[in-house]
Design a protein around this motif. Sequence first.
Motif, PDB file in Angstrom:
ATOM      1  N   MET A  19     -29.160  13.518 -34.768  1.00 56.82           N
ATOM      2  CA  MET A  19     -30.191  14.558 -34.767  1.00 56.82           C
ATOM      3  C   MET A  19     -30.126  15.405 -33.501  1.00 56.82           C
ATOM      4  O   MET A  19     -30.297  16.626 -33.548  1.00 56.82           O
ATOM      5  CB  MET A  19     -31.572  13.924 -34.909  1.00 56.82           C
ATOM      6  CG  MET A  19     -31.847  13.350 -36.256  1.00 56.82           C
ATOM      7  SD  MET A  19     -33.508  12.661 -36.297  1.00 56.82           S
ATOM      8  CE  MET A  19     -33.816  12.738 -38.042  1.00 56.82           C
ATOM      9  N   TYR A  20     -29.870  14.766 -32.393  1.00 59.14           N
ATOM     10  CA  TYR A  20     -29.754  15.494 -31.128  1.00 59.14           C
ATOM     11  C   TYR A  20     -28.572  16.453 -31.159  1.00 59.14           C
ATOM     12  O   TYR A  20     -28.679  17.598 -30.722  1.00 59.14           O
ATOM     13  CB  TYR A  20     -29.620  14.500 -29.972  1.00 59.14           C
ATOM     14  CG  TYR A  20     -29.552  15.145 -28.611  1.00 59.14           C
ATOM     15  CD1 TYR A  20     -30.670  15.733 -28.054  1.00 59.14           C
ATOM     16  CD2 TYR A  20     -28.366  15.157 -27.885  1.00 59.14           C
ATOM     17  CE1 TYR A  20     -30.629  16.324 -26.810  1.00 59.14           C
ATOM     18  CE2 TYR A  20     -28.302  15.745 -26.640  1.00 59.14           C
ATOM     19  CZ  TYR A  20     -29.435  16.335 -26.107  1.00 59.14           C
ATOM     20  OH  TYR A  20     -29.368  16.928 -24.869  1.00 59.14           O
ATOM     21  N   SER A  21     -27.446  15.993 -31.691  1.00 62.59           N
ATOM     22  CA  SER A  21     -26.274  16.874 -31.751  1.00 62.59           C
ATOM     23  C   SER A  21     -26.516  18.050 -32.689  1.00 62.59           C
ATOM     24  O   SER A  21     -26.066  19.165 -32.421  1.00 62.59           O
ATOM     25  CB  SER A  21     -25.034  16.088 -32.181  1.00 62.59           C
ATOM     26  OG  SER A  21     -25.139  15.692 -33.527  1.00 62.59           O
ATOM     27  N   MET A  22     -27.245  17.827 -33.784  1.00 63.17           N
ATOM     28  CA  MET A  22     -27.580  18.944 -34.673  1.00 63.17           C
ATOM     29  C   MET A  22     -28.533  19.918 -33.975  1.00 63.17           C
ATOM     30  O   MET A  22     -28.427  21.135 -34.157  1.00 63.17           O
ATOM     31  CB  MET A  22     -28.225  18.434 -35.959  1.00 63.17           C
ATOM     32  CG  MET A  22     -27.278  17.755 -36.883  1.00 63.17           C
ATOM     33  SD  MET A  22     -26.074  18.914 -37.490  1.00 63.17           S
ATOM     34  CE  MET A  22     -24.883  17.783 -38.133  1.00 63.17           C
ATOM     35  N   GLY A  23     -29.444  19.399 -33.189  1.00 61.83           N
ATOM     36  CA  GLY A  23     -30.359  20.260 -32.448  1.00 61.83           C
ATOM     37  C   GLY A  23     -29.636  21.101 -31.414  1.00 61.83           C
ATOM     38  O   GLY A  23     -29.976  22.269 -31.198  1.00 61.83           O
ATOM     39  N   ARG A  27     -28.873  23.880 -35.509  1.00 62.03           N
ATOM     40  CA  ARG A  27     -29.120  23.678 -36.930  1.00 62.03           C
ATOM     41  C   ARG A  27     -30.472  23.022 -37.154  1.00 62.03           C
ATOM     42  O   ARG A  27     -31.080  22.493 -36.226  1.00 62.03           O
ATOM     43  CB  ARG A  27     -28.034  22.789 -37.545  1.00 62.03           C
ATOM     44  CG  ARG A  27     -26.682  23.424 -37.553  1.00 62.03           C
ATOM     45  CD  ARG A  27     -25.720  22.519 -38.249  1.00 62.03           C
ATOM     46  NE  ARG A  27     -24.415  23.139 -38.375  1.00 62.03           N
ATOM     47  CZ  ARG A  27     -23.387  22.545 -38.908  1.00 62.03           C
ATOM     48  NH1 ARG A  27     -23.490  21.305 -39.371  1.00 62.03           N
ATOM     49  NH2 ARG A  27     -22.234  23.162 -39.004  1.00 62.03           N
ATOM     50  N   THR A  28     -30.926  23.031 -38.405  1.00 65.59           N
ATOM     51  CA  THR A  28     -32.170  22.372 -38.742  1.00 65.59           C
ATOM     52  C   THR A  28     -31.985  20.863 -38.608  1.00 65.59           C
ATOM     53  O   THR A  28     -31.074  20.287 -39.185  1.00 65.59           O
ATOM     54  CB  THR A  28     -32.579  22.701 -40.181  1.00 65.59           C
ATOM     55  OG1 THR A  28     -32.575  24.112 -40.332  1.00 65.59           O
ATOM     56  CG2 THR A  28     -33.936  22.152 -40.496  1.00 65.59           C
ATOM     57  N   VAL A  29     -32.878  20.238 -37.865  1.00 64.76           N
ATOM     58  CA  VAL A  29     -32.723  18.816 -37.567  1.00 64.76           C
ATOM     59  C   VAL A  29     -33.204  17.943 -38.721  1.00 64.76           C
ATOM     60  O   VAL A  29     -32.605  16.923 -39.029  1.00 64.76           O
ATOM     61  CB  VAL A  29     -33.476  18.462 -36.266  1.00 64.76           C
ATOM     62  CG1 VAL A  29     -33.425  16.973 -35.991  1.00 64.76           C
ATOM     63  CG2 VAL A  29     -32.888  19.228 -35.102  1.00 64.76           C
ATOM     64  N   VAL A  30     -34.292  18.323 -39.386  1.00 59.34           N
ATOM     65  CA  VAL A  30     -34.869  17.453 -40.406  1.00 59.34           C
ATOM     66  C   VAL A  30     -34.151  17.556 -41.752  1.00 59.34           C
ATOM     67  O   VAL A  30     -34.355  16.717 -42.619  1.00 59.34           O
ATOM     68  CB  VAL A  30     -36.372  17.749 -40.600  1.00 59.34           C
ATOM     69  CG1 VAL A  30     -37.140  17.329 -39.389  1.00 59.34           C
ATOM     70  CG2 VAL A  30     -36.615  19.200 -40.931  1.00 59.34           C
ATOM     71  N   LYS A  31     -33.323  18.555 -41.940  1.00 62.84           N
ATOM     72  CA  LYS A  31     -32.578  18.668 -43.193  1.00 62.84           C
ATOM     73  C   LYS A  31     -31.512  17.576 -43.226  1.00 62.84           C
ATOM     74  O   LYS A  31     -30.771  17.397 -42.263  1.00 62.84           O
ATOM     75  CB  LYS A  31     -31.917  20.049 -43.262  1.00 62.84           C
ATOM     76  CG  LYS A  31     -31.161  20.290 -44.534  1.00 62.84           C
ATOM     77  CD  LYS A  31     -30.541  21.681 -44.521  1.00 62.84           C
ATOM     78  CE  LYS A  31     -29.684  21.879 -45.745  1.00 62.84           C
ATOM     79  NZ  LYS A  31     -28.964  23.155 -45.672  1.00 62.84           N
ATOM     80  N   TYR A  36     -25.516  12.495 -40.472  1.00 56.81           N
ATOM     81  CA  TYR A  36     -26.523  11.501 -40.105  1.00 56.81           C
ATOM     82  C   TYR A  36     -26.118  10.121 -40.607  1.00 56.81           C
ATOM     83  O   TYR A  36     -26.261   9.127 -39.911  1.00 56.81           O
ATOM     84  CB  TYR A  36     -27.887  11.855 -40.682  1.00 56.81           C
ATOM     85  CG  TYR A  36     -28.567  13.035 -40.034  1.00 56.81           C
ATOM     86  CD1 TYR A  36     -28.116  13.577 -38.841  1.00 56.81           C
ATOM     87  CD2 TYR A  36     -29.679  13.605 -40.618  1.00 56.81           C
ATOM     88  CE1 TYR A  36     -28.732  14.643 -38.259  1.00 56.81           C
ATOM     89  CE2 TYR A  36     -30.320  14.683 -40.035  1.00 56.81           C
ATOM     90  CZ  TYR A  36     -29.842  15.201 -38.852  1.00 56.81           C
ATOM     91  OH  TYR A  36     -30.470  16.254 -38.260  1.00 56.81           O
ATOM     92  N   ALA A  37     -25.626  10.083 -41.827  1.00 52.61           N
ATOM     93  CA  ALA A  37     -25.182   8.805 -42.383  1.00 52.61           C
ATOM     94  C   ALA A  37     -24.000   8.248 -41.586  1.00 52.61           C
ATOM     95  O   ALA A  37     -23.915   7.039 -41.338  1.00 52.61           O
ATOM     96  CB  ALA A  37     -24.803   8.958 -43.841  1.00 52.61           C
TER      97      ALA A  37
END
Length: 81
Positions: A19-23, A27-31, A36-37
């Motif tokens: 999530m941190y790397s997506m942030g 990018r949208t973190v909660v999508k 993530y998997a």
Amino acid sequence: MAPIFTTLVGGTVGLITGMYSMGLRGRTVVKPHLSYAIFTAAGCYIGFKYYEFKQYEGQLIEKRREYLLEKRAQRQAEASS
């Protein structure tokens, strides 16, 4: 520590890292993302390997302790004779 605990902690850390790397990428973190998997699976694997390593380390320490106690007993036997 139980292996389930270290595995869950590793998976949680992996998920947070993903999530941190997506942030950071903006990018949208909660999508939900496939990454993530992957991060969670990698974290679980690392957590489980950490548990195995700690078990192995404990065995090595115990083996070394027994060896040192045997040597001490030999030295004391030689000194008393």
